[in-house]
Design a protein around this motif. Structure first.
Motif, short mmCIF file in Angstrom:
data_model
loop_
_atom_site.label_atom_id
_atom_site.label_comp_id
_atom_site.label_asym_id
_atom_site.label_seq_id
_atom_site.Cartn_x
_atom_site.Cartn_y
_atom_site.Cartn_z
N SER A 78 0.83 -1.21 0.00
CA SER A 78 0.00 0.00 0.00
C SER A 78 0.86 1.26 0.00
CB SER A 78 -0.94 -0.01 1.21
OG SER A 78 -0.19 -0.09 2.42
N VAL A 79 1.92 1.27 0.79
CA VAL A 79 2.80 2.44 0.80
C VAL A 79 3.48 2.59 -0.56
CG1 VAL A 79 4.89 3.41 1.82
CG2 VAL A 79 3.15 2.37 3.28
N GLY A 80 3.90 1.47 -1.14
CA GLY A 80 4.51 1.54 -2.46
C GLY A 80 3.56 2.09 -3.51
N MET A 81 2.28 1.64 -3.47
CA MET A 81 1.30 2.13 -4.44
C MET A 81 1.00 3.61 -4.25
SD MET A 81 -1.39 -1.07 -4.56
CE MET A 81 -2.51 -0.13 -5.62
N SER A 82 1.06 4.07 -3.00
CA SER A 82 0.74 5.47 -2.73
C SER A 82 1.79 6.42 -3.30
CB SER A 82 0.60 5.69 -1.23
OG SER A 82 1.86 5.53 -0.58
N ALA A 111 -1.76 7.61 1.30
CA ALA A 111 -1.15 6.42 1.87
C ALA A 111 -2.04 5.79 2.92
CB ALA A 111 0.23 6.77 2.46
N ALA A 112 -2.69 6.64 3.75
CA ALA A 112 -3.59 6.12 4.77
C ALA A 112 -4.76 5.37 4.14
CB ALA A 112 -4.11 7.25 5.65
N ASP A 113 -5.32 5.92 3.06
CA ASP A 113 -6.42 5.24 2.36
C ASP A 113 -5.95 3.90 1.80
OD1 ASP A 113 -7.98 7.38 2.98
OD2 ASP A 113 -7.96 8.25 0.95
N ARG A 114 -4.77 3.89 1.19
CA ARG A 114 -4.25 2.66 0.62
C ARG A 114 -4.00 1.60 1.72
NH1 ARG A 114 -5.54 5.12 -3.27
NH2 ARG A 114 -4.36 5.49 -5.21
N ILE A 115 -3.50 2.04 2.84
CA ILE A 115 -3.23 1.10 3.94
C ILE A 115 -4.53 0.49 4.45
CG2 ILE A 115 -2.40 0.91 6.32
CD1 ILE A 115 -0.22 2.93 5.61
N VAL A 116 -5.55 1.32 4.60
CA VAL A 116 -6.85 0.81 5.06
C VAL A 116 -7.38 -0.24 4.08
CG1 VAL A 116 -9.27 1.41 5.46
CG2 VAL A 116 -7.45 2.86 6.38
N MET A 117 -7.35 0.09 2.79
CA MET A 117 -7.81 -0.87 1.79
C MET A 117 -7.00 -2.17 1.86
SD MET A 117 -10.34 0.33 -0.08
CE MET A 117 -10.19 -0.63 -1.58
N ALA A 118 -5.68 -2.04 1.95
CA ALA A 118 -4.83 -3.22 1.97
C ALA A 118 -5.06 -4.06 3.21
CB ALA A 118 -3.35 -2.80 1.89
N LEU A 119 -5.30 -3.43 4.35
CA LEU A 119 -5.54 -4.19 5.58
C LEU A 119 -6.85 -4.97 5.49
CD1 LEU A 119 -4.34 -1.68 8.33
CD2 LEU A 119 -3.20 -3.75 7.52
#
Length: 378
Positions: free
Chosen positions: A42-46, A72-80
């Motif tokens: 997720s961090v990489g995608m952000s 990044a926060a949105d991506r992390i939530v989705m990934a989790l």
């Protein structure tokens, strides 16, 4: 995000139209692995946020960094959420590869939908509010899930096919090793009773005509029997094999009444090198039976060993009748020679060989080459 699937030691059989996987293949995705990959991906995608030209054209660096943190926060939530779905899906017992692929796709879609809903619920500024955009995002995740599950399906099919091929080769090698071991035991049973019977008959005759010679032959026989004890297993040393041959040929020489001369050229430094049992003994037995015995004048048998680069070269040479004797098995198709070649192939693969050639001025030369790396046969 990767699923933890260690290679199974027992591969499944792969048949056309039948999908079967080994039950020992790992399917569960561990929680630490899922969380670690979720955050990294997720961090990489952000970081793609930084590569949008309009971001740097309209906002200062501080606002760009704040915007990236939100993305990044949105991506992390989705990934989790996706990771949570994958963790649950991989707890479902599924043996068929196609079922696992469907579970993988379903987990990604469900996780993505839950993530979108969670971001809408907390009012994330990066998530569109209209339903069409939400469904469009879920459709994108569905497409991505299909691609990932397809890749997983093809990957597991390939790895299972490779595992099945390795298991098949292992079974073939095991069967070959057992067959060769059986042939070795059969060879011992064929050689030793015949040899012992003839030797005991000679000792009985000498006890009546030449007691001193009979005593000498009996001592050689005891030495021979003592030398056979280390060769009862699959591994032996060159020294043990030479000692066995020396006792054997001493008895044969007495039985042939001076028609056999024996020579050894084996350096002491090579005696501890590994040597498959009965390898040289089989060649010596052939030399006596098909070379020296048919020759009216007898002959000489030379047993030699030397290091030749990365190989250990073993030679058994005789000056007997030679290859032209019709009943001789020196053409390379005799049972003893075929068993010897098969054992060398199982123990050393293509690193060992057995070659037969005419000896000058007469007789046969048998050359065995083994790897000189200090390692015993496998």
């Amino acid at each position: 995000m990767s699923l933890h699937a260690p290679t199974s030691p027992a591969a499944a059989t792969i048949n056309d139209g039948v999908e079967a996987e080994s039950s020992s293949r790992g399917w569960r995705l561990s929680v630490p692995t899922a969380l670690r990959w979720a955050i990294l991906v997720s961090v990489g995608m952000s970081t793609q946020y930084f590569f949008q030209p309009f971001v740097w054209a309209h906002w200062p660096v501080e606002e760009v960094l704040v915007g990236w943190v939100e993305v990044a926060a949105d991506r992390i939530v989705m990934a989790l959420f996706i990771a949570l779905s994958l963790i649950i899906a991989t707890r479902v017992s599924a043996q068929r590869r196609s079922v696992r692929a469907l579970l993988l796709a379903g987990a990604i879609v469900v996780g993505a939908a839950m993530g979108e809903i969670a971001l809408l619920a907390v009012g994330s500024p990066g998530v569109p509010r209209d339903e069409s955009a939400v469904f469009g995002s879920i459709a994108q995740w569905t497409l991505l899930a299909g691609c990932m599950s397809g890749m997983y399906y093809l990957w597991t099919r390939s790895t299972d096919a490779d595992a099945a091929a390795r298991a098949s080769e292992l079974r073939r090698s095991t069967i070959e090793a057992l067959r060769v071991q059986t042939d070795l035991q059969s060879l011992r049973q064929q050689i030793e009773p015949h040899f012992l019977f003839n030797t005991l008959a000679t000792i009985r005759r000498l006890s009546e005509t030449g007691p001193a010679d009979g005593t000498t032959m009996l001592r050689h026989l005891l030495d021979y029997l003592r030398s056979t004890i280390p060769a009862s297993g699959q591994h032996a040393t060159l020294g043990e094999e030479v000692d066995l041959i020396r006792c054997h040929l001493a008895i044969v020489a007495m039985r042939m009444n001076g028609r056999l001369d024996v020579q050894f050229d084996v350096p002491d430094g090579l005696r501890e090198h590994a040597c498959p049992p009965l390898t040289l003994a089989t060649l010596v037995e052939n030399a006596v039976k098909h070379g020296i015995t048919p020759s009216p004048t007898g002959g000489t048998i030379l047993v030699a060993a030397r290091r030749d680069g990365h190989d250990l070269e073993l030679r058994v040479e005789d000056t007997g009748a030679g290859m032209f004797v019709p009943e001789a098995s020196f053409g390379g198709t005799g049972i003893g020679l075929a068993n010897t070649r098969a054992r060398l192939r199982v123990l050393y693969g293509d690193r060992a060989s057995l070659i037969l050639a005419a000896n000058a001025p007469c007789g046969v030369r048998a050359i065995v080459r083994l790897p000189f790396d200090g390692s015993p046969p496998r």
